[in-house]
Design an enzyme around this catalytic site. Structure first.
Site, PDB file in Angstrom:
ATOM      1  N   ASP A  14      19.811  51.048  41.858  1.00  0.00           N
ATOM      2  CA  ASP A  14      19.775  49.699  41.288  1.00  0.00           C
ATOM      3  C   ASP A  14      21.104  48.971  41.409  1.00  0.00           C
ATOM      4  OD1 ASP A  14      17.236  49.229  40.305  1.00  0.00           O
ATOM      5  OD2 ASP A  14      17.579  50.425  38.512  1.00  0.00           O
TER       6      ASP A  14
HETATM    7  C1  BGC Z   1      22.440  51.032  35.595  1.00  0.00           C
HETATM    8  C2  BGC Z   1      21.312  51.628  36.398  1.00  0.00           C
HETATM    9  C3  BGC Z   1      20.006  51.069  35.927  1.00  0.00           C
HETATM   10  C4  BGC Z   1      20.026  49.548  35.895  1.00  0.00           C
HETATM   11  C5  BGC Z   1      18.740  49.029  35.317  1.00  0.00           C
HETATM   12  C6  BGC Z   1      22.348  49.533  35.634  1.00  0.00           C
HETATM   13  O1  BGC Z   1      23.353  48.987  34.829  1.00  0.00           O
HETATM   14  O2  BGC Z   1      23.675  51.495  36.086  1.00  0.00           O
HETATM   15  O3  BGC Z   1      21.323  53.033  36.289  1.00  0.00           O
HETATM   16  O4  BGC Z   1      18.972  51.489  36.767  1.00  0.00           O
HETATM   17  O5  BGC Z   1      21.116  49.084  35.163  1.00  0.00           O
HETATM   18  O6  BGC Z   1      18.673  47.704  35.151  1.00  0.00           O
HETATM   19  C1  NOJ Z   2      17.972  54.179  36.429  1.00  0.00           C
HETATM   20  C2  NOJ Z   2      16.743  53.415  36.772  1.00  0.00           C
HETATM   21  O1  NOJ Z   2      15.781  53.573  35.755  1.00  0.00           O
HETATM   22  C3  NOJ Z   2      16.172  53.871  38.091  1.00  0.00           C
HETATM   23  O2  NOJ Z   2      15.064  53.075  38.421  1.00  0.00           O
HETATM   24  C4  NOJ Z   2      17.218  53.825  39.159  1.00  0.00           C
HETATM   25  O3  NOJ Z   2      16.635  54.321  40.331  1.00  0.00           O
HETATM   26  C5  NOJ Z   2      18.443  54.622  38.776  1.00  0.00           C
HETATM   27  N1  NOJ Z   2      18.933  54.194  37.507  1.00  0.00           N
HETATM   28  C6  NOJ Z   2      19.556  54.536  39.807  1.00  0.00           C
HETATM   29  O4  NOJ Z   2      20.167  53.310  39.822  1.00  0.00           O
END
Ligand code: BGC
Ligand code: NOJ
Length: 812
Positions: A484
């Site tokens: 993400d």
């Molecule tokens: C986090 C990710 C997460 C995303 C969701 C980010 O700030 O680092 O792990 O999947 O937010 O919106």
């Molecule tokens: C958490 C999110 O829930 C997931 O969808 C994503 O793939 C990982 N973070 C990595 O960014």
């Protein structure tokens, strides 16, 4: 340093020191009514949706943290204490918290009074039941005062924290006997209320927070409890609570049990809401209260819950000789898979419950770790998820569980999302054998009239990738792929923008993802195989060509010499290349391209995995990228915002370590696979709980990596795809027992010095008692004997439902 121990017999983690390095929590309820409960009884309850139907209030980010929740206070002749130590923190003579499968038992003892409190949500019940057992261990009789406490949230957890000019005027309660009802906004549009009752007559109550606590007091010194006298307050606005007051007399050696019910009622029709003008209809609440009005009834419901879990966990039982592994596979990893299946990423002590609903990619991955437990629930979930897809195969990134509709605030455009629908559906069909799901008619964007078969949804998912290819014929990344935080089209300079939702600059983008390329090859092959299974050979041939083309594109444009590239940026420049200054190598593309076996013959898989070992592996697991970013790179986005070693910037993402592990099993390196698995497995890190910080019985999303200030410190426990991926990896790739369309495939990949293991596996109604014997190899099945007869190949043919079968597997 440890703060407790596992009790495998009872399937519990037993916390013996309340000062855990972080609240160690558990989840109650497994279908509609849920509660979070910490080892000191902090937490909250909600119905289905932690944002829109929050029942009790919780203060995230509070100091001290984890204050508030449901509390029992005991005033024993002026000594005030809680069975769970907090919030009074009166030193206890004995403290123990047993977190079990959807229940928690917290026991405290002070001055010869023992208070054992059992918390659980009985099956098919919209209530948390709490049984308090008080025992007098003294030689003389005792008179003590018991106070309960729960604080109501005004339903919407977000506005509850914001809109005080309204909230302080809306709160309403009703008091009838021993039941305290919370009916805020019931008069207008709500069709639901909550209540808190106890099964004995009470000697008093409070329903207004300030009357009970005192405006200048803390939870640790509620004035009513300190004074030993309730105020009989009736809340009008401000902050409604529910607190019972009970005077208890205990003879020496005597125990008394009290049952509290914290429940929720919802009416289907407006006509049923009222008993008389202004008086709520209490019938449904009373029915639930009556179901649990004696300790014996509660004990019976508790036994039912335990039997339910016995039955579920009976589906897969491993005996490996490794106690720590067995307890993860047989108990905790499966339990965490159920929890992530239920909650996606919504409510934990790291997710506030207001920010996120059910994730499209997250939920598809979660169900892969859960599907063997209750296949019909996985089926329903797949249909819910697919219903939020767009006609072109793109997807809403999230949907709300209460409405089951796509979440407009988050939107879509994450180009890995469509693939996960294939991933989840294939896992479901292989487990259940239920091909009929492919014929289910499923709408797009929940619009009636747009229904197409689920199979069509899979086709548009597949097509979405090939219709969105970039200059190297690799998949365009869109907003982001699985990571993400790799936001290649975002270019954000405004700290108030969210990297996931802000306007993207995708006009003319060349940003391509090698992670999606690998994912496409794995899921694309699954799609091809599925097409063949249903006799659609034409579609299989069409799809297969695209999969093969993708493999060629990766070999040609995705290989950096020693490892797979990670991506191309907006301008078409390499990411994850030796040419880069930082972020030279990333885990995601090594994981997916090795899982896909791309370039296996040419030695790419081995080189890639050797590079992982060399550059990404460390004492606590495999970091996400190396070197970590030390500067903000506007064309990369959120990944470069994190300090080095944390989260997506070179943290150990326990979610994607399994991808490399699976890659290792493709190569046949069972020792490496096992070594990686053990490093992040919670039961193996229990000894370093003080460093690790979060619960030693479940996975955390992230452990700080080698570049971090404090390597080894974990965060974001519970709600992470890590649960499903580790379960999938250990059971299907290391132990190697994998559901296939026509039976159970057996293909273990283990360390050479393992002598073998046994697994009892239920599969489509039959039981398979599988014994794997090894004499010095890491991979390879020499002989497969099913019910005494040798079978060619390594697939155990399907056996009739109800049968119990013995299977012998000789590796070599
Ligand atoms: C986090 C990710 C997460 C995303 C969701 C980010 O700030 O680092 O792990 O999947 O937010 O919106
Ligand atoms: C958490 C999110 O829930 C997931 O969808 C994503 O793939 C990982 N973070 C990595 O960014």
């Amino acid at each position: 340093m440890k703060f407790g121990h596992f009790d495998d017999q009872r399937r519990e983690y037993v916390i013996t020191n309340p000062r855990t390095p972080w609240p160690w929590i558990n989840y109650l309820g497994n279908e509609d009514f849920f509660s979070l409960i910490s080892n000191t009884a902090g937490g909250y309850s909600f119905y289905k949706d932690a944002k829109f139907r929050r029942i009790t209030r919780y203060r995230y980010n509070n100091v001290p943290m984890d204050n508030g929740g449901r509390y029992f206070y005991i005033n024993d002749n002026g000594t005030v204490w809680n069975p769970g130590w907090k919030p009074c923190k009166t030193e206890l003579d004995k403290y123990e918290c047993r977190h079990g499968m959807n229940y928690t038992i917290i026991t405290g003892e002070k001055n010869g009074i023992e208070a054992e409190t059992l918390f659980f949500v009985p099956l098919k019940t919209l209530a948390e039941v709490q049984k308090v057992k008080l025992t007098n261990k003294n030689k003389e009789a005792k008179k003590i005062k018991l106070f309960s406490f729960a604080e109501w949230c005004l339903w919407n957890a977000a506005t509850d924290m914001e809109n005080f000019q309204r909230n302080f005027s809306t709160g309403e309660v009703e008091i009838e006997g021993s039941a305290l009802y919370h009916k805020t906004e019931f008069k207008e549009r709500r069709n639901h209320y909550a209540y808190y009752s106890v099964n004995v007559p009470i000697q008093g109550y409070d329903t207004d927070r300030e009357s009970f606590i005192g405006l200048y007091n803390e939870f640790s010194e509620p004035q009513a409890v300190m004074a030993g006298k309730p105020n009989m307050s009736e809340a009008h606005g401000w902050s409604p609570i529910a607190s019972h007051y009970i005077e208890v007399e205990l003879q020496p050696g005597e125990s008394k049990e009290f049952v509290f019910v914290l429940g929720y009622v919802e009416f289907e029709s407006r006509d049923d809401k009222w008993e008389s003008k202004g008086v709520i209809n209490k019938k449904p609440a009373k029915e639930t209260i009556a179901k649990f009005d004696t300790a014996a009834k509660v004990d019976a419901a508790f036994m039912e819950l335990r039997a339910y879990w016995d039955n579920l966990l009976d589906n897969y039982v491993l005996k490996s000789g490794e106690e720590k592994l067995d307890r993860m596979v047989n108990i905790w990893n499966q339990y965490q898979c159920m929890i992530t299946f239920n909650f996606s990423r919504s409510a934990s002590f790291f997710e506030s419950g207001v920010g996120r609903g059910m994730g499209f990619r997250d939920s598809n991955q979660d169900l892969v770790g859960f599907v063997h437990q209750i296949p019909p629930r996985a089926r329903e979930r797949i249909i819910d998820i697919a219903s939020t897809q767009f006609p072109d195969g793109g997807c809403y990134h999230q949907y709300q569980p209460l409405t089951k509709r796509g979440n407009n605030d988050i939107g879509g455009g994450f180009n890995d999302d469509p693939m996960w629908l294939i991933f989840g559906t294939v896992a479901y069909i292989k487990e259940s054998g239920d091909f009929s799901i492919l014929d289910d008619m499923v709408p797009f964007d929940n619009q009636p009239g747009t229904e197409k078969t689920l199979f069509h949804h899979l086709t548009v998912s597949f097509n979405h990738v090939i219709e969105n290819l970039g200059p190297h014929m690799l998949p365009l990344i869109g907003r982001a792929d699985w990571n993400d935080c790799l936001n290649l089209n975002c270019f954000s300079w405004d700290p108030n923008e969210s990297f996931q939702t802000t306007e993207n600059n995708s006009e003319g983008t060349k940003a391509e993802s090698l992670m999606i390329a690998g994912l496409f090859v794995v899921c694309g092959r699954d799609y091809v195989e599925l097409c063949r299974q249903i006799g659609n050979n034409e579609e299989a041939a069409r799809a297969e060509k695209f999969v093969n083309d993708m493999i060629e594109s990766v070999k040609k444009h995705g290989w950096d010499g020693e490892w797979y590239l990670r991506a191309y940026d907006f301008y078409g420049k390499k990411i994850g290349s030796n040419e880069n200054k930082e972020g030279k190598i990333f885990i995601e593309s090594q994981g997916w391209c090795t899982m896909a076996g791309i370039g296996l013959e040419e030695g790419m898989v081995q080189k890639s995995l050797d590079s992982v070992k060399k550059y990404l592996d460390c004492e606590h697991g495999i970091v996400l990228n190396n070197p970590a970013f030390t500067e903000y790179v506007v064309e990369y986005g959120e990944i470069s915002t994190y300090p080095a070693g944390y989260k997506e910037n070179a943290g150990i993402f326990c979610h994607n370590n399994p991808w490399v592990i699976i890659g290792e099993t493709i190569l046949g390196r069972g020792d490496y696979a096992w070594d990686y698995f053990r490093k992040i497995c919670p039961s193996y890190t229990e000894e370093i709980s003080n460093l690790h910080k979060v619960e030693p019985y479940v996975y955390a999303q992230m452990i700080a990596g080698k570049d971090a200030f404090k390597p080894g410190e974990a965060k974001n426990s519970w709600l992470t795809g890590t649960a499903a991926w580790n379960y999938y990896t250990i059971t299907q790739f290391i132990l190697g027992i994998k559901p296939a369309y026509n039976g159970l495939e057996v293909n273990p990949c283990i360390p050479a010095d393992w002598k073998g293991f046994t697994v009892s596996r239920k599969f489509r109604g039959a039981t398979y008692k599988i014994e794997v014997k090894n004499s010095g190899v890491m991979k390879g099945v020499k002989k497969l004997i099913v019910n005494g007869t040798e079978v060619a190949g390594n697939i155990i043919p399907m056996q009739p439902a109800g049968s119990v079968n013995t299977v012998e597997v000789i590796m070599g």
